[in-house]
Design a protein around this motif. Structure first.
Motif, PDB file in Angstrom:
ATOM      1  N   SER A 138      31.683  29.145  25.815  1.00 47.40           N
ATOM      2  CA  SER A 138      30.564  29.421  26.722  1.00 47.40           C
ATOM      3  C   SER A 138      29.920  30.767  26.369  1.00 47.40           C
ATOM      4  N   VAL A 139      30.744  31.786  26.183  1.00 50.38           N
ATOM      5  CA  VAL A 139      30.222  33.124  25.864  1.00 50.38           C
ATOM      6  C   VAL A 139      29.465  33.104  24.538  1.00 50.38           C
ATOM      7  N   GLU A 140      30.031  32.413  23.563  1.00 53.89           N
ATOM      8  CA  GLU A 140      29.372  32.308  22.251  1.00 53.89           C
ATOM      9  C   GLU A 140      27.990  31.675  22.396  1.00 53.89           C
ATOM     10  N   ALA A 141      27.936  30.611  23.184  1.00 53.46           N
ATOM     11  CA  ALA A 141      26.671  29.893  23.384  1.00 53.46           C
ATOM     12  C   ALA A 141      25.674  30.778  24.137  1.00 53.46           C
ATOM     13  N   LEU A 142      26.153  31.442  25.190  1.00 53.15           N
ATOM     14  CA  LEU A 142      25.261  32.300  25.985  1.00 53.15           C
ATOM     15  C   LEU A 142      24.696  33.425  25.124  1.00 53.15           C
ATOM     16  N   LYS A 143      25.519  33.973  24.241  1.00 54.46           N
ATOM     17  CA  LYS A 143      25.043  35.039  23.346  1.00 54.46           C
ATOM     18  C   LYS A 143      23.950  34.507  22.432  1.00 54.46           C
ATOM     19  N   GLU A 144      24.189  33.311  21.878  1.00 61.99           N
ATOM     20  CA  GLU A 144      23.191  32.729  20.973  1.00 61.99           C
ATOM     21  C   GLU A 144      21.883  32.486  21.725  1.00 61.99           C
ATOM     22  N   MET A 145      21.981  31.966  22.946  1.00 60.79           N
ATOM     23  CA  MET A 145      20.783  31.677  23.738  1.00 60.79           C
ATOM     24  C   MET A 145      20.088  32.962  24.158  1.00 60.79           C
ATOM     25  N   ALA A 146      20.870  33.988  24.516  1.00 57.57           N
ATOM     26  CA  ALA A 146      20.295  35.261  24.948  1.00 57.57           C
ATOM     27  C   ALA A 146      19.596  35.970  23.784  1.00 57.57           C
ATOM     28  N   ASP A 147      20.205  35.906  22.605  1.00 59.91           N
ATOM     29  CA  ASP A 147      19.567  36.495  21.406  1.00 59.91           C
ATOM     30  C   ASP A 147      18.202  35.857  21.195  1.00 59.91           C
ATOM     31  N   TYR A 148      18.182  34.532  21.325  1.00 57.71           N
ATOM     32  CA  TYR A 148      16.930  33.791  21.107  1.00 57.71           C
ATOM     33  C   TYR A 148      15.902  34.169  22.164  1.00 57.71           C
ATOM     34  N   ALA A 149      16.354  34.287  23.405  1.00 60.59           N
ATOM     35  CA  ALA A 149      15.450  34.662  24.503  1.00 60.59           C
ATOM     36  C   ALA A 149      14.881  36.064  24.267  1.00 60.59           C
ATOM     37  N   GLU A 150      15.738  36.966  23.800  1.00 66.89           N
ATOM     38  CA  GLU A 150      15.269  38.337  23.520  1.00 66.89           C
ATOM     39  C   GLU A 150      14.181  38.327  22.452  1.00 66.89           C
ATOM     40  N   LYS A 151      14.407  37.536  21.401  1.00 68.47           N
ATOM     41  CA  LYS A 151      13.409  37.461  20.302  1.00 68.47           C
ATOM     42  C   LYS A 151      12.066  36.991  20.837  1.00 68.47           C
ATOM     43  N   LEU A 152      12.111  36.051  21.800  1.00 71.93           N
ATOM     44  CA  LEU A 152      10.860  35.494  22.331  1.00 71.93           C
ATOM     45  C   LEU A 152      10.314  36.288  23.513  1.00 71.93           C
ATOM     46  N   GLY A 153      11.079  37.275  23.950  1.00 74.94           N
ATOM     47  CA  GLY A 153      10.644  38.059  25.107  1.00 74.94           C
ATOM     48  C   GLY A 153      10.768  37.291  26.413  1.00 74.94           C
ATOM     49  N   VAL A 154      11.740  36.395  26.498  1.00 77.26           N
ATOM     50  CA  VAL A 154      11.941  35.592  27.705  1.00 77.26           C
ATOM     51  C   VAL A 154      13.117  36.169  28.499  1.00 77.26           C
ATOM     52  N   LYS A 155      12.889  36.362  29.800  1.00 81.78           N
ATOM     53  CA  LYS A 155      13.976  36.845  30.660  1.00 81.78           C
ATOM     54  C   LYS A 155      14.724  35.651  31.247  1.00 81.78           C
ATOM     55  N   MET A 156      16.004  35.874  31.563  1.00 76.02           N
ATOM     56  CA  MET A 156      16.811  34.782  32.101  1.00 76.02           C
ATOM     57  C   MET A 156      17.593  35.266  33.325  1.00 76.02           C
ATOM     58  N   VAL A 157      17.849  34.348  34.242  1.00 75.31           N
ATOM     59  CA  VAL A 157      18.734  34.631  35.369  1.00 75.31           C
ATOM     60  C   VAL A 157      19.767  33.505  35.432  1.00 75.31           C
ATOM     61  N   MET A 158      21.015  33.870  35.719  1.00 73.57           N
ATOM     62  CA  MET A 158      22.092  32.875  35.736  1.00 73.57           C
ATOM     63  C   MET A 158      22.876  32.984  37.043  1.00 73.57           C
ATOM     64  N   GLU A 159      23.209  31.823  37.616  1.00 71.40           N
ATOM     65  CA  GLU A 159      23.908  31.817  38.891  1.00 71.40           C
ATOM     66  C   GLU A 159      25.342  31.351  38.744  1.00 71.40           C
ATOM     67  N   GLN A 160      26.128  31.624  39.788  1.00 68.60           N
ATOM     68  CA  GLN A 160      27.428  30.991  39.906  1.00 68.60           C
ATOM     69  C   GLN A 160      27.205  29.619  40.528  1.00 68.60           C
ATOM     70  N   LEU A 161      28.105  28.695  40.276  1.00 69.35           N
ATOM     71  CA  LEU A 161      27.977  27.341  40.823  1.00 69.35           C
ATOM     72  C   LEU A 161      29.177  27.048  41.708  1.00 69.35           C
ATOM     73  N   GLN A 162      29.256  25.851  42.208  1.00 64.24           N
ATOM     74  CA  GLN A 162      30.466  25.415  42.906  1.00 64.24           C
ATOM     75  C   GLN A 162      31.432  24.904  41.833  1.00 64.24           C
ATOM     76  N   LYS A 163      32.723  24.996  42.110  1.00 56.42           N
ATOM     77  CA  LYS A 163      33.726  24.732  41.072  1.00 56.42           C
ATOM     78  C   LYS A 163      33.621  23.323  40.497  1.00 56.42           C
ATOM     79  N   TYR A 164      33.187  22.362  41.336  1.00 52.43           N
ATOM     80  CA  TYR A 164      33.093  21.003  40.804  1.00 52.43           C
ATOM     81  C   TYR A 164      31.879  20.864  39.874  1.00 52.43           C
ATOM     82  N   GLU A 165      30.989  21.885  39.893  1.00 50.73           N
ATOM     83  CA  GLU A 165      29.834  21.890  38.991  1.00 50.73           C
ATOM     84  C   GLU A 165      30.181  22.630  37.701  1.00 50.73           C
ATOM     85  N   SER A 166      30.746  23.833  37.841  1.00 49.25           N
ATOM     86  CA  SER A 166      31.260  24.540  36.668  1.00 49.25           C
ATOM     87  C   SER A 166      32.551  25.238  37.008  1.00 49.25           C
TER      88      SER A 166
END
Lengths: 286, 275
Positions: A138-166
């Motif tokens: 998960s961390v590896e994927a989030l880093k890859e996605m965040a790097d890409y977002a930074e390159k494009l100048g896109v901001k992101m927000v991430m939430e916690q979910l309920q345990k049956y969701e994540s």
């Protein structure tokens, strides 16, 4: 103390999944909202319902519709793990790689939609799989996605979910771990009030942990449900009071996402607006 | 009756297939309603899915697949979508599952009626649904598969507001391999009686998706809602029903501990005198 301007509160379009996009946007605007948290799912828009060669054209069409109905797109919440098979932490390498690629496409879409934020999700593992390995993925994927977002100048927000969701991110501790591990200036915290309530946490506990909040999902429930304020027993007014006491100046999403409203989402939207305008922590005139 | 109940795979979607199959046996059961959902059996798992490998695993576990149900509510699969690209992709996917069914020694595939846009013309959507089902049934016949149309509530689709809508569809398609999977939660929410469904459809009813419901939610553990489960069981006995029955417990919250609602439902059935 600063009341939440009504014009900063939007509604997630997920409640309109049995209606066309035009109906959805007109209804949200007619109900009185100025903002939309655009849900990326069929029939409105997603990876699965749009051929890749038609994507740019489709996104432009959607953005033009936002303008037509006078709606600001605060977040692009592309459907990922709750309903769809998009899981960036999957132990199935094919699923994982495909999921990351789909999400990177959505990050591009966020920019083209003129949305304030993209809404990434961290994935999950099966409850009978090794969650430590899943967390690494998960961390590896989030880093890859965040790097890409930074390159494009896109901001992101991430939430916690309920345990049956994540089962990788369901409270302040697990959300903090992922946000810190991703370590991107473009990734901020989103609080989900329903997940917080079911995890016996409060909005205040997120301020205690993170210092500031990038975005928030608000709804009523028992404590689950994602229902219209007043249709449940959660202290929805208190959630907004906490924001006001912290001089919150970001956007708010009313995440009214319960199937009981799917056949008549306009009524749910109108009743939500009425409740907000009568809430002492909302400035109905701004 | 209890020992022949199907366990619905959707409930176990946050567990591996191995766990799901073991859980079925631990419940004292041996049959499943196999959902085409990640990670158990879906086209999303691989560039080319090896359906036979999954079928063999299930058979080796001593489990029988009574019904295959492609996920069509949560997933963007819609056989009557006004988006032609999505509609065609949906049909492609459904046909894959129909073609794969014999590998599982299974001859029943459940279909939802698709999702019409509620702000579009119902009659046009109905015409399209009938056309799609005619094509799908003709395809399914080549593989010896019955298509089971499932009635759903209006939180899933506006295509089936009541039993009469189902009759219009069945009569319009007019295919001998088009049968019914009766969802007891949806029948309750229509305010209808399952006896009327048997009086109307008789042997067309091939599968019962048994669950409880209330005005606020549906498809949950037996004995915790407002559905008259005893009446349903009495009707099944009276009609000498010979089809399959699943415990169709699909509340999202069950995903973390999916065995419990099945255990409780089986206990409830036993309290009602079932064996």
């Amino acid at each position: 103390m600063k009341k939440i301007p009504f014009s900063h509160i939007g509604i997630m379009s997920v409640g309109y999944q049995l209606y066309s996009l035009d109906y959805t946007l007109k209804s949200i605007a007619d109900a009185g909202f100025k903002c939309i948290d655009f849900w990326g799912g069929a029939p409105h828009y997603c990876y699965y319902d749009t051929p890749q060669e038609k994507r740019q054209e489709k996104i432009k069409e959607i953005r033009d519709k936002f303008d037509k109905y006078g709606l600001k797109c605060t977040v692009f919440t592309a459907e990922q793990i709750c309903l769809y098979p998009i899981n960036v932490a999957s132990s199935n390498e094919y699923v994982r790689r495909k999921s990351i690629d789909i999400v990177k496409g959505y990050i591009e879409d966020t920019k083209a939609l003129g949305a304030e934020y993209f809404f990434p999700q961290m994935g999950y593992c099966m409850f009978d799989e090794n969650d430590e390995e899943a967390l690494k993925r998960s961390v590896e994927a989030l880093k890859e996605m965040a790097d890409y977002a930074e390159k494009l100048g896109v901001k992101m927000v991430m939430e916690q979910l309920q345990k049956y969701e994540s089962n990788l991110c369901y409270d302040t501790k697990t959300l903090k771990y992922l946000i810190d591990a991703t370590n991107s200036p473009n990734l901020k915290v989103c609080v989900d009030c329903i997940a917080a309530a079911t995890g016996n946490e409060s909005v205040e506990s997120y301020y205690d942990t993170f210092g500031s909040i990038g975005h928030i999902h608000v709804a009523d429930g028992n404590p689950e449900g994602h229902v219209v304020p007043g249709d449940g027993e959660n202290p929805v007014s208190e959630y907004l009071k906490t924001l006001a006491m912290h001089d919150y100046d970001g956007y708010v999403t009313m995440e009214i996402n319960n199937q009981r409203y799917f056949s008549n989402p306009h009524d749910a939207a109108k009743r939500t607006v009425e409740w907000l305008k009568n809430c002492e922590w909302v400035d109905a005139d701004k | 009756m209890i020992s022949n109940l199907d366990v619905c795979g959707f409930t176990f979607r946050r567990y591996t297939l191995d766990y799901y199959l073991k859980a079925v046996k631990d419940l004292g059961l041996k049959n499943i309603e196999l959902y085409c959902y990640h990670p158990h059996f879906s086209i999303y798992e691989a560039e080319e899915l090896d359906a036979k490998k999954i079928a063999d695993k299930i058979k080796d576990a001593g489990i029988k697949v009574d019904v295959i149900e492609p996920e069509q509510n949560f997933y963007p699969i819609n056989i009557i979508s006004s988006n032609e690209y999505l509609r065609n992709k949906s049909i492609e996917q459904i046909k894959f599952y129909i073609k794969s069914a014999p590998l599982f020694d299974c001859h029943k595939v459940t279909l939802l009626p698709g999702k019409n846009l509620m702000d579009e013309d119902y009659e046009e959507s109905l015409k399209l649904l009938i056309k799609q089902l005619k094509d799908i049934c003709a395809y399914a016949k080549e593989y010896g598969v019955d298509i089971l149309l499932e009635n759903v509530s209006d939180s899933v689709s506006g295509m089936i507001p009541n039993m009469n809508a189902v009759k219009r569809i069945i009569d319009g398609v007019d295919a001998d391999n088009l049968k019914l999977a009766v969802n007891t939660s949806a029948v309750y929410l229509y305010g209808e009686d399952i006896q009327t469904w048997f009086d109307t459809f008789k042997d067309k009813i091939s599968h019962i998706e048994l669950s409880d419901a209330s005005c606020e939610d549906e498809q949950f553990e037996l004995g915790t809602g407002e559905v008259d489960i005893k009446h349903i069981l009495d009707v099944l006995k009276k009609e000498n029903y010979q089809g399959t029955i699943s415990l169709h417990l699909t509340m999202e919250e069950y995903a973390e501990e999916p065995i419990e609602p099945y255990k409780n439902s089986i206990d409830y059935l036993k309290k009602l005198g079932e064996e």
